[in-house]
Design a protein around this motif. Structure first.
Motif, PDB file in Angstrom:
ATOM      1  N   UNK A   1      46.265  32.557  46.775  1.00 20.62           N
ATOM      2  CA  UNK A   1      45.129  32.531  45.864  1.00 20.62           C
ATOM      3  C   UNK A   1      43.767  32.381  46.499  1.00 20.62           C
ATOM      4  N   UNK A   2      43.628  31.553  47.529  1.00 17.90           N
ATOM      5  CA  UNK A   2      42.310  31.381  48.125  1.00 17.90           C
ATOM      6  C   UNK A   2      41.797  32.695  48.694  1.00 17.90           C
ATOM      7  N   UNK A   3      42.678  33.458  49.317  1.00 19.31           N
ATOM      8  CA  UNK A   3      42.271  34.727  49.892  1.00 19.31           C
ATOM      9  C   UNK A   3      41.769  35.686  48.820  1.00 19.31           C
ATOM     10  N   UNK A   4      42.480  35.764  47.699  1.00 21.47           N
ATOM     11  CA  UNK A   4      42.034  36.641  46.609  1.00 21.47           C
ATOM     12  C   UNK A   4      40.749  36.140  45.971  1.00 21.47           C
ATOM     13  N   UNK A   5      40.593  34.824  45.889  1.00 20.46           N
ATOM     14  CA  UNK A   5      39.343  34.265  45.381  1.00 20.46           C
ATOM     15  C   UNK A   5      38.175  34.684  46.272  1.00 20.46           C
ATOM     16  N   UNK A   6      38.362  34.590  47.578  1.00 14.66           N
ATOM     17  CA  UNK A   6      37.311  35.019  48.507  1.00 14.66           C
ATOM     18  C   UNK A   6      37.053  36.521  48.372  1.00 14.66           C
ATOM     19  N   UNK A   7      38.121  37.283  48.211  1.00 17.06           N
ATOM     20  CA  UNK A   7      37.952  38.706  48.004  1.00 17.06           C
ATOM     21  C   UNK A   7      37.152  39.003  46.749  1.00 17.06           C
ATOM     22  N   UNK A   8      37.392  38.226  45.707  1.00 11.87           N
ATOM     23  CA  UNK A   8      36.651  38.397  44.458  1.00 11.87           C
ATOM     24  C   UNK A   8      35.179  38.034  44.642  1.00 11.87           C
ATOM     25  N   UNK A   9      34.907  37.004  45.416  1.00 14.20           N
ATOM     26  CA  UNK A   9      33.523  36.643  45.715  1.00 14.20           C
ATOM     27  C   UNK A   9      32.823  37.786  46.441  1.00 14.20           C
ATOM     28  N   UNK A  10      33.474  38.320  47.465  1.00 13.42           N
ATOM     29  CA  UNK A  10      32.891  39.453  48.188  1.00 13.42           C
ATOM     30  C   UNK A  10      32.661  40.629  47.246  1.00 13.42           C
ATOM     31  N   UNK A  11      33.650  40.896  46.393  1.00 17.44           N
ATOM     32  CA  UNK A  11      33.559  42.048  45.493  1.00 17.44           C
ATOM     33  C   UNK A  11      32.379  41.922  44.540  1.00 17.44           C
ATOM     34  N   UNK A  12      32.258  40.759  43.911  1.00 18.96           N
ATOM     35  CA  UNK A  12      31.173  40.588  42.943  1.00 18.96           C
ATOM     36  C   UNK A  12      29.806  40.573  43.619  1.00 18.96           C
TER      37      UNK A  12
END
Length: 312
Positions: free
Chosen positions: A60-71
């Motif tokens: 989950x942390x990795x996907x959360x970071x990915x979501x931050x980068x994406x947004x």
């Protein structure tokens, strides 16, 4: 986490449905759906970055970071395709090298030891400098953040008291009855069983490959005596686990850093470096808690942090 990252993902993986193993489909790079795991899409516009494919590991942390980068990139006009939940480092690095994704959230120390198993540096700036030289042609790391999440070995309070444990080398006196749980890849990594033996002469009598909540539950229930858990994992505080000291810095420093394809670096660096400049460990740990413990949607957590940081 075995940046291996887990440091067994434990409670984290159970709480974010889109991050449960490789997306559940036959194609691990098929776009995930849902806000927490990401969905293909984003604003169109004239951003220099254009269309960007962002991936993540399967915790989950990795996907959360990915979501931050994406947004953050979408706020600058990029069209972003999310390819979260790809798998372990051994799998997702093939995806970025092959061009299936353009960006991955990574961790400096773990990535360095993946590319350079002989590396001995442990301090943040030294690790980052070595990593910049170690990444293969075609890949680049942008600015690292001060946010850090690294592997650890955790035990219950009862085991720490019973075995008089304060640091990882203390386990050597009890390795005959030591069962250790961790993600499968921990078995062959330097920041795993290989390093535990070479650095601390600790060889568990049994290794149990475990993923997600199973690791935390096994530690709580006494089925394993020690677990590999990420230091930002909220299960540590929630269960009163004791994280053993790492005096020889086996797990070293592990700062969050964007790994990008070199041909995208110039277009992405201003936005992603701005994210790294704002992200710190308390903020990261709090966001992980919101997703895992408070059951908040990862995309909303990312949105709120970006807005509060002036990045969206």
């Amino acid at each position: 986490m075995t940046r291996t990252r887990f440091l067994a993902a434990g409670l984290l993986l159970a709480a974010v449905v889109p991050l449960a193993a490789c997306g559940g489909g036959s194609d691990p790079l098929a776009p995930a759906t849902g806000a927490g795991g990401g969905s293909t899409g984003g604003s169109t516009g004239g951003s220099a970055a254009g269309s960007v494919k962002i991936g993540s590991a399967d915790f989950p942390e990795s996907a959360l970071l990915g979501e931050i980068y994406a947004q953050a990139l979408e706020a600058k006009g990029s069209t972003v395709a999310r390819q979260f939940n790809i798998g372990s480092r051994e799998t997702y690095l093939k995806a970025i090298s092959g061009g299936e994704v353009d960006v991955l959230p990574e961790y400096t120390g773990s990535l360095l030891t993946y590319y350079d198993k002989a590396s001995t540096v442990t301090q943040p700036d030294e690790v980052y400098a070595a990593l910049q030289k170690a990444v293969p042609q075609g890949l680049t790391v942008l600015d690292k953040s001060v946010a850090e999440d690294k592997d650890s070995i955790a035990v219950t309070k009862e085991t720490a008291s019973q075995w008089s444990l304060k640091a990882i080398p203390d386990l050597a006196a009890h390795q005959g009855e030591l069962t250790l749980g961790a993600p499968p890849e921990f078995k062959t990594r330097q920041r795993g069983l290989v390093g535990l033996k070479s650095v601390y002469n600790v060889v568990p009598s049994q290794f149990r490959p475990l993923q997600s909540q199973a690791t935390v539950e096994a530690l709580k229930n006494g089925q394993i005596k020690a677990a590999n858990i990420f230091t930002t994992d909220p299960s540590i505080a929630a269960n009163g686990f004791v994280v053993l000291d790492d005096p020889q810095s086996l797990f070293g420093s592990d700062n969050v850093v964007p790994l990008v394809r070199t041909d995208k670096a110039d277009a992405l660096k201003a936005t992603l470096n701005a994210v790294s400049a704002k992200l710190d460990t308390p903020a990261l740990a709090d966001m992980v808690k919101q997703v895992v413990v408070d059951k908040k949607d990862a995309s909303e957590v990312a949105k709120t942090w970006l807005a509060s940081s002036g990045l969206a």
